[in-house]
Design an enzyme around this catalytic site. Structure first.
Site, PDB file in Angstrom:
ATOM      1  N   GLU A  72      15.705  43.515  18.461  1.00  0.00           N
ATOM      2  CA  GLU A  72      16.216  44.795  19.010  1.00  0.00           C
ATOM      3  C   GLU A  72      15.206  45.864  18.861  1.00  0.00           C
ATOM      4  O   GLU A  72      15.325  46.269  19.925  1.00  0.00           O
ATOM      5  CB  GLU A  72      17.843  45.146  18.006  1.00  0.00           C
ATOM      6  N   ASP A  88      19.354  41.009  14.854  1.00  0.00           N
ATOM      7  CA  ASP A  88      19.527  42.565  15.309  1.00  0.00           C
ATOM      8  C   ASP A  88      19.831  42.967  13.827  1.00  0.00           C
ATOM      9  O   ASP A  88      20.271  42.652  12.958  1.00  0.00           O
ATOM     10  CB  ASP A  88      21.008  41.889  15.700  1.00  0.00           C
ATOM     11  N   ILE A  90      20.891  45.638  12.202  1.00  0.00           N
ATOM     12  CA  ILE A  90      22.725  46.102  12.004  1.00  0.00           C
ATOM     13  C   ILE A  90      22.757  46.209  14.063  1.00  0.00           C
ATOM     14  O   ILE A  90      22.529  46.936  14.528  1.00  0.00           O
ATOM     15  CB  ILE A  90      22.411  47.282  12.053  1.00  0.00           C
ATOM     16  N   ASP A  91      23.679  45.112  13.856  1.00  0.00           N
ATOM     17  CA  ASP A  91      24.609  44.942  14.767  1.00  0.00           C
ATOM     18  C   ASP A  91      26.336  45.960  15.145  1.00  0.00           C
ATOM     19  O   ASP A  91      27.037  45.944  13.959  1.00  0.00           O
ATOM     20  CB  ASP A  91      24.894  43.781  15.561  1.00  0.00           C
ATOM     21  N   THR A  93      25.976  49.400  15.206  1.00  0.00           N
ATOM     22  CA  THR A  93      25.151  50.583  14.323  1.00  0.00           C
ATOM     23  C   THR A  93      26.143  52.319  14.865  1.00  0.00           C
ATOM     24  O   THR A  93      26.703  52.712  13.793  1.00  0.00           O
ATOM     25  CB  THR A  93      24.023  51.313  15.132  1.00  0.00           C
ATOM     26  N   ASP A 216      22.350  40.000  19.818  1.00  0.00           N
ATOM     27  CA  ASP A 216      24.043  40.533  18.946  1.00  0.00           C
ATOM     28  C   ASP A 216      24.851  39.301  19.169  1.00  0.00           C
ATOM     29  O   ASP A 216      25.757  39.380  18.241  1.00  0.00           O
ATOM     30  CB  ASP A 216      24.492  41.744  20.511  1.00  0.00           C
TER      31      ASP A 216
END
Length: 262
Positions: A72, A88, A90-91, A93, A216
């Site tokens: 990402e 990802d 940190i999915d 955020t 994601d």
């Protein structure tokens, strides 16, 4: 350095756990965040996202230099061996920045476009979901399976809303309004990887959302499938728009979800 030329699920799990240790050092410490907007005020990035992305990417390029990467925060690279990592860092955020525990490190790995491995780690709750194609799905090492519920009226499901919800009327409110009266409850967790993994474990009966990205959902989609569930991409014109759950519930929900391009 691993001696194997093909990554293992244990290796990917460990990579997610180590990235989670980086992220948790920032969690609920806004003074460390250095937050910025990307698309709009609903689309955030923090220094923690970038630090986790860099850590994962550096590991991959050091150990598997011929593999492709899609992440990402740092974009994509092109490899030569058919393997692609989908990351990802940190999915969720917004949850992460707000101090809400539903956010995840997500790492998927494909071979020639077919998902082979997936690991999703929720550091704040210490839940590690993982799967290898053909070998089932697990939560902290224990097998998991999607819900067996068949009646919508007894389902607790989840959804989310696209980041362009303020300017695009195709923003999932029509689906929400159609489904909400027909189910026991709808939740909005704020992390698609977490939503999907909770479906895989049977904590949620189903999940749908519009306009997501491959990073994601890549790892978590495999986890749902290996937990016996279905993952249906029901729109072709609105990013990655998907529905997940068991076969019966997915079939019923499709009757209420706008899916003209299925």
């Amino acid at each position: 350095m691993p001696s194997n030329t093909i990554p293992t699920l244990k290796e990917i799990e460990d990579l997610a756990l180590k990235a989670g240790k980086i992220a948790i050092e920032y969690f609920r410490h806004r003074n460390k965040m250095h937050v910025a907007n990307k698309f709009n005020d609903s689309d955030l990035v923090t220094i923690a996202d970038k630090a986790c992305d860099s850590y994962i990417r550096e590991y991959i390029t050091a150990h598997y230099p011929h593999h492709s990467i899609l992440s990402e925060e740092l974009g994509s690279t092109v490899g030569t061996e058919g393997w692609r990592w989908v990351i990802d860092p940190i999915d969720g955020t917004t949850n992460f920045y707000s101090g809400i525990p539903f956010w995840a490190i997500s790492i998927g790995l494909e071979l020639n476009g077919i998902k082979q491995f997936g690991a999703v780690y929720l550091p704040a709750t210490k839940e590690l979901f993982s799967a290898q194609k053909g070998l089932g799905a697990h939560l902290n090492g224990e097998p998991i399976h999607v819900s067996s519920e068949t009646e919508l009226s007894r389902c607790v499901i989840s959804t989310g809303f696209p980041i362009d919800k303020n300017i695009n009327p195709d923003n999932n409110l029509d689906n929400f309004s159609a489904i909400m009266p027909r189910v026991r409850g709808i939740r909005r967790l704020g992390s698609s990887a977490s939503d999907l993994c909770y479906v895989a474990a049977g904590f949620l009966d189903a999940y749908w959302e519009l306009n997501l990205h491959e990073w994601d959902v890549n790892a978590a989609s495999l986890i749902v499938e290996e937990a016996g569930g279905k993952v249906i991409r029901f729109r072709k014109d609105r990013g990655v728009s998907l529905l997940a759950g068991n076969q019966d519930i997915c079939s019923k929900l499709l009757g209420y979800i706008h899916n003209k391009t299925l």
